[in-house]
Write an enzyme that holds these catalytic residues in place. Sequence first.
Site, PDB file in Angstrom:
ATOM      1  N   ALA A 182       1.312  17.838 -20.461  1.00  0.00           N
ATOM      2  CA  ALA A 182       2.274  18.976 -21.595  1.00  0.00           C
ATOM      3  C   ALA A 182       2.748  17.935 -22.614  1.00  0.00           C
ATOM      4  CB  ALA A 182       3.315  19.250 -19.938  1.00  0.00           C
TER       5      ALA A 182
ATOM      6  N   GLY B 178      19.245   6.113 -11.304  1.00  0.00           N
ATOM      7  CA  GLY B 178      19.073   6.298 -12.850  1.00  0.00           C
ATOM      8  C   GLY B 178      19.780   7.030 -13.406  1.00  0.00           C
TER       9      GLY B 178
ATOM     10  N   VAL C 156      14.457   6.693 -12.701  1.00  0.00           N
ATOM     11  CA  VAL C 156      14.214   5.389 -13.070  1.00  0.00           C
ATOM     12  C   VAL C 156      13.284   5.415 -13.961  1.00  0.00           C
ATOM     13  CG1 VAL C 156      15.184   4.528 -11.364  1.00  0.00           C
ATOM     14  CG2 VAL C 156      12.879   4.693 -11.450  1.00  0.00           C
TER      15      VAL C 156
ATOM     16  N   CYS D 138       8.580   8.598 -24.809  1.00  0.00           N
ATOM     17  CA  CYS D 138       7.747   9.514 -23.406  1.00  0.00           C
ATOM     18  C   CYS D 138       6.430   9.558 -24.268  1.00  0.00           C
ATOM     19  CB  CYS D 138       8.146  10.432 -22.971  1.00  0.00           C
ATOM     20  SG  CYS D 138       9.700   9.746 -21.834  1.00  0.00           S
TER      21      CYS D 138
HETATM   22  P1  NAD Z   1      16.535   6.200 -18.873  1.00  0.00           P
HETATM   23  O1  NAD Z   1      16.156   4.543 -19.526  1.00  0.00           O
HETATM   24  O2  NAD Z   1      17.244   6.163 -19.575  1.00  0.00           O
HETATM   25  O3  NAD Z   1      17.014   5.698 -17.666  1.00  0.00           O
HETATM   26  C1  NAD Z   1      16.881   4.649 -16.221  1.00  0.00           C
HETATM   27  C2  NAD Z   1      17.500   4.829 -15.558  1.00  0.00           C
HETATM   28  O4  NAD Z   1      17.379   3.977 -14.404  1.00  0.00           O
HETATM   29  C3  NAD Z   1      19.050   2.513 -16.051  1.00  0.00           C
HETATM   30  O5  NAD Z   1      19.936   3.349 -16.703  1.00  0.00           O
HETATM   31  C4  NAD Z   1      18.149   2.201 -15.436  1.00  0.00           C
HETATM   32  O6  NAD Z   1      19.000   1.427 -15.325  1.00  0.00           O
HETATM   33  C5  NAD Z   1      18.390   2.758 -13.535  1.00  0.00           C
HETATM   34  N1  NAD Z   1      17.410   1.851 -13.171  1.00  0.00           N
HETATM   35  C6  NAD Z   1      16.378   1.830 -12.877  1.00  0.00           C
HETATM   36  N2  NAD Z   1      16.159   0.919 -11.749  1.00  0.00           N
HETATM   37  C7  NAD Z   1      17.031   0.847 -11.446  1.00  0.00           C
HETATM   38  C8  NAD Z   1      16.784   1.142  -9.696  1.00  0.00           C
HETATM   39  N3  NAD Z   1      16.809  -0.048  -8.606  1.00  0.00           N
HETATM   40  N4  NAD Z   1      18.558   1.148  -9.212  1.00  0.00           N
HETATM   41  C9  NAD Z   1      19.437   1.993  -9.879  1.00  0.00           C
HETATM   42  N5  NAD Z   1      19.084   2.535 -11.115  1.00  0.00           N
HETATM   43  C10 NAD Z   1      17.829   2.149 -11.200  1.00  0.00           C
HETATM   44  O7  NAD Z   1      15.265   6.786 -18.895  1.00  0.00           O
HETATM   45  P2  NAD Z   1      15.076   7.743 -19.050  1.00  0.00           P
HETATM   46  O8  NAD Z   1      14.557   8.423 -20.623  1.00  0.00           O
HETATM   47  O9  NAD Z   1      16.599   8.539 -18.577  1.00  0.00           O
HETATM   48  O10 NAD Z   1      13.317   8.443 -17.991  1.00  0.00           O
HETATM   49  C11 NAD Z   1      13.666   8.329 -16.757  1.00  0.00           C
HETATM   50  C12 NAD Z   1      12.247   8.808 -16.577  1.00  0.00           C
HETATM   51  O11 NAD Z   1      12.204  10.157 -16.827  1.00  0.00           O
HETATM   52  C13 NAD Z   1      10.680   8.364 -16.859  1.00  0.00           C
HETATM   53  O12 NAD Z   1      10.039   8.188 -16.097  1.00  0.00           O
HETATM   54  C14 NAD Z   1      10.632   9.440 -18.473  1.00  0.00           C
HETATM   55  O13 NAD Z   1       8.752   9.273 -18.342  1.00  0.00           O
HETATM   56  C15 NAD Z   1      11.145  10.814 -17.991  1.00  0.00           C
HETATM   57  N6  NAD Z   1      11.011  11.652 -18.742  1.00  0.00           N
HETATM   58  C16 NAD Z   1      11.975  11.290 -19.948  1.00  0.00           C
HETATM   59  C17 NAD Z   1      12.388  12.470 -20.385  1.00  0.00           C
HETATM   60  C18 NAD Z   1      13.546  11.428 -21.666  1.00  0.00           C
HETATM   61  O14 NAD Z   1      13.846  12.946 -22.543  1.00  0.00           O
HETATM   62  N7  NAD Z   1      14.131  10.646 -22.075  1.00  0.00           N
HETATM   63  C19 NAD Z   1      12.580  13.564 -20.619  1.00  0.00           C
HETATM   64  C20 NAD Z   1      11.389  13.805 -19.245  1.00  0.00           C
HETATM   65  C21 NAD Z   1      10.990  12.759 -18.511  1.00  0.00           C
HETATM   66  C1  UGA Z   2       9.009  15.427 -25.083  1.00  0.00           C
HETATM   67  C2  UGA Z   2       8.434  16.856 -24.984  1.00  0.00           C
HETATM   68  O1  UGA Z   2       9.257  17.800 -25.255  1.00  0.00           O
HETATM   69  C3  UGA Z   2       9.589  16.723 -23.459  1.00  0.00           C
HETATM   70  O2  UGA Z   2       8.942  18.148 -22.616  1.00  0.00           O
HETATM   71  C4  UGA Z   2       9.415  15.776 -22.480  1.00  0.00           C
HETATM   72  O3  UGA Z   2      10.234  16.015 -21.367  1.00  0.00           O
HETATM   73  C5  UGA Z   2       9.718  14.301 -23.110  1.00  0.00           C
HETATM   74  O4  UGA Z   2       9.086  14.373 -24.527  1.00  0.00           O
HETATM   75  C6  UGA Z   2      10.012  13.103 -22.348  1.00  0.00           C
HETATM   76  O5  UGA Z   2       9.028  13.456 -21.461  1.00  0.00           O
HETATM   77  O6  UGA Z   2      10.381  12.719 -22.238  1.00  0.00           O
HETATM   78  P1  UGA Z   2      11.304  14.217 -26.809  1.00  0.00           P
HETATM   79  O7  UGA Z   2      10.125  13.095 -26.490  1.00  0.00           O
HETATM   80  O8  UGA Z   2      12.656  14.160 -25.963  1.00  0.00           O
HETATM   81  O9  UGA Z   2      10.415  15.120 -25.577  1.00  0.00           O
HETATM   82  O10 UGA Z   2      12.045  15.132 -28.148  1.00  0.00           O
HETATM   83  P2  UGA Z   2      10.469  16.097 -28.492  1.00  0.00           P
HETATM   84  O11 UGA Z   2      11.212  16.610 -29.542  1.00  0.00           O
HETATM   85  O12 UGA Z   2       9.109  16.303 -27.725  1.00  0.00           O
HETATM   86  O13 UGA Z   2      10.135  14.886 -29.615  1.00  0.00           O
HETATM   87  C7  UGA Z   2       9.128  13.872 -29.797  1.00  0.00           C
HETATM   88  C8  UGA Z   2       9.378  14.076 -31.206  1.00  0.00           C
HETATM   89  O14 UGA Z   2       8.028  14.326 -32.005  1.00  0.00           O
HETATM   90  C9  UGA Z   2      10.049  13.295 -31.514  1.00  0.00           C
HETATM   91  O15 UGA Z   2       9.753  12.379 -32.185  1.00  0.00           O
HETATM   92  C10 UGA Z   2       9.866  14.514 -32.945  1.00  0.00           C
HETATM   93  O16 UGA Z   2       9.902  14.156 -34.480  1.00  0.00           O
HETATM   94  C11 UGA Z   2       8.239  14.771 -33.193  1.00  0.00           C
HETATM   95  N1  UGA Z   2       8.443  15.871 -33.270  1.00  0.00           N
HETATM   96  C12 UGA Z   2       8.168  16.957 -32.467  1.00  0.00           C
HETATM   97  C13 UGA Z   2       7.026  16.172 -34.773  1.00  0.00           C
HETATM   98  O17 UGA Z   2       8.031  15.124 -35.452  1.00  0.00           O
HETATM   99  N2  UGA Z   2       7.215  17.222 -35.028  1.00  0.00           N
HETATM  100  C14 UGA Z   2       7.425  18.653 -34.681  1.00  0.00           C
HETATM  101  O18 UGA Z   2       6.782  19.193 -34.683  1.00  0.00           O
HETATM  102  C15 UGA Z   2       7.878  18.059 -33.162  1.00  0.00           C
END
Ligand code: NAD
Ligand code: UGA
Length: 465
Positions: A225, A13, A94, A278
């Site tokens: 969280a 991923g 992923v 998320c």
């Molecule tokens: P994303 O969609 O940006 O990336 C996931 C990648 O995985 C894609 O590029 C996809 O092509 C690849 N993929 C899927 N299946 C695959 C396979 N079988 N083999 C190889 N590649 C494969 O997603 P993301 O934002 O990076 O999020 C990934 C995970 O992390 C999610 O569970 C999300 O909830 C979690 N997460 C995201 C954030 C964030 O800020 N985006 C923060 C914390 C946790």
């Molecule tokens: C959030 C969490 O902050 C991360 O800890 C977590 O890892 C991640 O989700 C995840 O699991 O994907 P993210 O969604 O990237 O991170 O960004 P945030 O800063 O949390 O903002 C989320 C949304 O809330 C945005 O639309 C932002 O504009 C909004 N927000 C944030 C507000 O409207 N007010 C605030 O005070 C803070």
Amino acid sequence: MNVKNIKTICCIGAGYVGGPTMAVIADNCPHINVNVVDVNEERIQLWNCKDLSKLPIFEPGLSDIVGRVRGRNLFFSTDIESSIKNADMVFISVNTPTKIKGIGAGKASDISWVEECTRQVAKYSVGETIVVEKSTIPVKTAEAVKSILSSSDSEKGSSFSVLSNPEFLAEGTAINDLQNPDRILIGGEHSSSIEALKNIYLNWVNQDKIISTNLWSSELSKLTANAFLAQRISSINSISALCEVTGANIDEVKRAIGLDKRIGDKFLNAGPGFGGSCFKKDILNLTYLCEHFGLPVVSNYWEHVISMNDWQNYRIYKMVIDKLFGNVSKKKIVILGFSFKANTNDTRESPAISICKNLLNEGAFLSIHDPQVNRIQVTSDLGDIGEENNSNWSFSNDLEDIFDNADAIVVLTEWDIYKKIDWNSVNLKLRKPAWLFDTRKIINPEKINNCDLNFWQVGLGNNIL
Ligand code: NAD
Ligand code: UGA
């Protein structure tokens, strides 16, 4: 206890989590080779692009790190098989979106991508492999992961240990969050594999910040969280609506409550509702788990965080319509910001999407600006309504020429460049009476003092014509 010395990592991923997280690991651990693999060829090509401004993810500080370590000990490829074969540790990073059909549709997380990778790990891994859940997943997913992996053990003598190591980075501040995390959480059953992962983080994180729990606490802590963070935004947004009708000011309320150490001053900015890939999906997942485990009251409790968020988004759209005499047909509305927050090009669940769709549906012409999102993404996000009406919106990465003859401007993302706009010159270009709606509270009202411009700010009491 025999702690494995990790020399090679595979991360499946190459998305918003896999890319930045592995770049930071590679940067801090020059002795470890880090291979990031993905099925998406185009994404991998962009990660390998010579021109670092073309990386698939815009994240402050990311291109510097990639420039430093790519080709040294950080590699991006689509060769999943050999990356798994060579790895001592495999991170599963992923996507885990909300299920769209079948049991739990609209709520439960779809773990099919996690399952698919697990099967690939089971098939290709050699010897002893530590499998790390980095994706956010439902509690008890490790049970399924272990079960799939153990079904392959006996066949080729490989063995596995499963860890949960959720990621807490926020987009826009990912590099700093990864470099200086509040905590690193490792859930697992075998102390030797927990130690192996801990040893990686110890290359740059103080050991006091690295905590270990059982697998289920770790999986649940990630969902909790995100639910608490989203709940804070819904709470402050609910109060912003009350401020507007009572004459209170959300900034003053925020300051007054934030000084209470038990409440704290972070994450209290009112806005158009939370977006991002998320918060919504993880709360929905939490509510589904509660229902599944027979806790409907708990499920309903968390569901309200989402309904409050939807309402905030809707009320802002409705307010724009109301202020423009209940009619926006053929009126030009400038949208400032399309990403879900500043400093990212990510538009997933962006509040801008639903607000823009609703305004297009009312017949408005939208002039959309964002410094990092591209036109292809906007076209895809606006979907049918955008396609049908593609003469009804325009997109630009540049602030020049977007304001001419506009009836209203709506600030939807808190990009720094919007704080620096010269409103006196913009004002001259607008058709009067004109409105400026600031849903992020980033515009200093003093900067529009000399403009004959109607001004509305979220959470500001006595918003007047
Ligand atoms: P994303 O969609 O940006 O990336 C996931 C990648 O995985 C894609 O590029 C996809 O092509 C690849 N993929 C899927 N299946 C695959 C396979 N079988 N083999 C190889 N590649 C494969 O997603 P993301 O934002 O990076 O999020 C990934 C995970 O992390 C999610 O569970 C999300 O909830 C979690 N997460 C995201 C954030 C964030 O800020 N985006 C923060 C914390 C946790
Ligand atoms: C959030 C969490 O902050 C991360 O800890 C977590 O890892 C991640 O989700 C995840 O699991 O994907 P993210 O969604 O990237 O991170 O960004 P945030 O800063 O949390 O903002 C989320 C949304 O809330 C945005 O639309 C932002 O504009 C909004 N927000 C944030 C507000 O409207 N007010 C605030 O005070 C803070």
